[in-house]
Scaffold this active site. Structure first.
Site, PDB file in Angstrom:
ATOM      1  N   GLU A  58       1.090  -1.196  -0.040  1.00 31.83           N
ATOM      2  CA  GLU A  58       0.013   0.058  -0.044  1.00 31.83           C
ATOM      3  C   GLU A  58       0.875   1.088   0.026  1.00 31.83           C
ATOM      4  O   GLU A  58       1.961   1.142   0.772  1.00 31.83           O
ATOM      5  CB  GLU A  58      -0.851  -0.165   1.187  1.00 31.83           C
ATOM      6  N   LYS A 231      -5.323  -6.112 -24.444  1.00 33.31           N
ATOM      7  CA  LYS A 231      -5.602  -5.666 -25.585  1.00 33.31           C
ATOM      8  C   LYS A 231      -4.539  -5.424 -26.754  1.00 33.31           C
ATOM      9  O   LYS A 231      -3.646  -6.055 -26.892  1.00 33.31           O
ATOM     10  CB  LYS A 231      -6.587  -4.393 -25.511  1.00 33.31           C
TER      11      LYS A 231
END
Length: 417
Positions: A58, A231
């Site tokens: 984090e 993609k």
């Protein structure tokens, strides 16, 4: 056999391993024309499956909330620098989990609930997160939507400008999921400046084409750029946000702590690998070949009487209206899948049919170009599509699938041997 090998998984969970092997073989034997899919390299696969998945991180490099970041920080910094270099941007955030959360972070960074936002309507080729009514973005914000001209299937930028002047949106999205034509980023930027809106370019579908010089870049026109990393970019299932310096801090805060906790470090590493691959000269050739294949396939489909939205394509994507063929997009997609040709049913602009049973199908050439197929194979693929759409029985579909598998046996696939 899957590569890298999954021998430990096969020993621990043979049923799951068998399903993964089956999926790999399926990907090898089918003409994969889903516009949002591709094949990643073996190096990307290896990075995705490393011990980096064990680590919580984090925060951002140099400012974490967990110790033990001596190797994670340089990995994330490497991915950031590679993104900045490849796309020529001031700032990049590589922590977003996927495209939709990345777009949500944009809203959180620059807008407040109830603000007016503007995007391309989903039935016209936009994305759910560009303010469509069933999305959180359409429920939490006042959304206005633009579309395409009925006569051309293309965006009418004069209409976009008139809508923007009337509605004064806080942000404007350009880009989408079923746009077969070049996006005019300078024209959108001029409209956004005129109404005082932040322009967001969602290049999820065309990021690899932009990186490879096969589509104009939004850099210098859009203040914020959102993209997935798979993609056409041929990376793992992840996302990035890029921006000018002015929006960097707000975007980072929106991602963490605004929307998510620890980043997926194994994905970050795989993104870094994919960005390095996209910076190679060979990737420019790959991007050009994607477009060449799409244009050749579009021409071959038109020659067989298929109707294409906007009449053709400028990028990797073809949107086909099957109304004149007397079949809906859904039954056509299912028949084609049985015939060894994988694509997705899709709404077309002004579609009279329902979204779950639309008039069209969407095709893309990124994956088959990765396999090494070229323009000389596109007429054959068009012939298979034509035969499958018109097939009257399962025997014909099975015969086509055999021909497809026979052709693809000669084209290697990363991740399968």
């Amino acid at each position: 056999m899957h590569q890298p090998a999954i021998s430990h998984l096969a020993a621990a969970d043979p049923v799951l391993a068998q399903l993964i092997e089956g999926e790999a073989q399926r990907q090898f034997e089918k003409v994969r024309l889903i516009a949002s899919e591709n094949y990643v390299s073996t190096a990307v696969l290896e990075a995705t499956g490393t011990v980096l998945t064990n680590k919580y991180s984090e925060g951002y490099a140099g400012k974490r909330y967990y110790e033990g970041q001596q190797f994670i920080d340089p990995i994330e910094s490497m991915a950031i620098e590679r993104a900045k270099s490849l796309f020529g941007v001031d700032h990049a955030n590589v922590q977003t989990y996927s495209g939709s959360p990345a777009n949500l972070a944009v809203y959180l960074a620059v807008a407040s609930p109830g603000d007016t936002v503007m995007g391309m309507a989903l039935p016209a080729g936009g994305h759910l997160t560009h303010g469509w009514s069933v999305s959180a973005t359409g429920k939490w914000f006042r959304s206005v939507q633009y579309g395409v001209r009925k006569d051309t299937g293309r965006i009418d930028l004069d209409e976009v400008r008139d809508l923007a002047l009337a509605e004064r949106p806080k942000l404007i999205f350009c880009g989408g999921t079923a746009i077969p034509r070049t996006i005019d980023f300078p024209a959108f930027a001029e409209i956004a400046r005129e109404v005082g809106a932040v322009l967001v370019a969602d290049i999820a579908h065309i990021a690899g084409l932009v990186a490879g010089g096969a589509h104009p870049s939004p850099v210098g026109h859009a203040e914020i750029i959102s993209t997935t990393t798979h993609k056409t970019l041929r990376g793992p299932r992840g996302a990035m946000l890029m921006s000018d310096a002015a929006h960097a801090k707000a975007l980072d805060k929106a991602v963490f702590p605004g929307l998510q906790g620890g980043p997926h470090n194994h994905t970050t590493a795989a993104i870094a690998v994919a960005l390095a691959e996209a910076a190679q000269p060979s990737f420019r050739e790959y991007a050009a070949n994607i477009v060449a294949n799409a244009k050749a396939l579009a021409d071959a489909l038109v020659a067989r009487g298929f109707e294409l939205v906007s009449g053709g394509t400028d990028n990797h994507l073809i949107l086909m209206d099957l109304t004149n063929k007397g079949i809906g997009g859904k039954p056509a997609a299912k028949a084609l899948d049985q015939a060894g040709i994988e694509l997705n049913y899709n709404t077309v602009p002004f579609d009279p049919r329902k979204p779950f049973d639309p008039s069209g199908v969407r095709l893309g050439t990124s994956a088959i170009t990765t396999r090494g197929l070229g323009v000389e194979q596109m007429p054959q693929i068009a012939e298979w599509i034509d035969r499958a759409v018109a097939a009257g029985d399962d025997a014909e579909l099975t015969a086509i699938a055999g021909e497809v598998a026979e052709l693809l046996a000669g084209y290697p696939m990363p991740g399968w041997a």
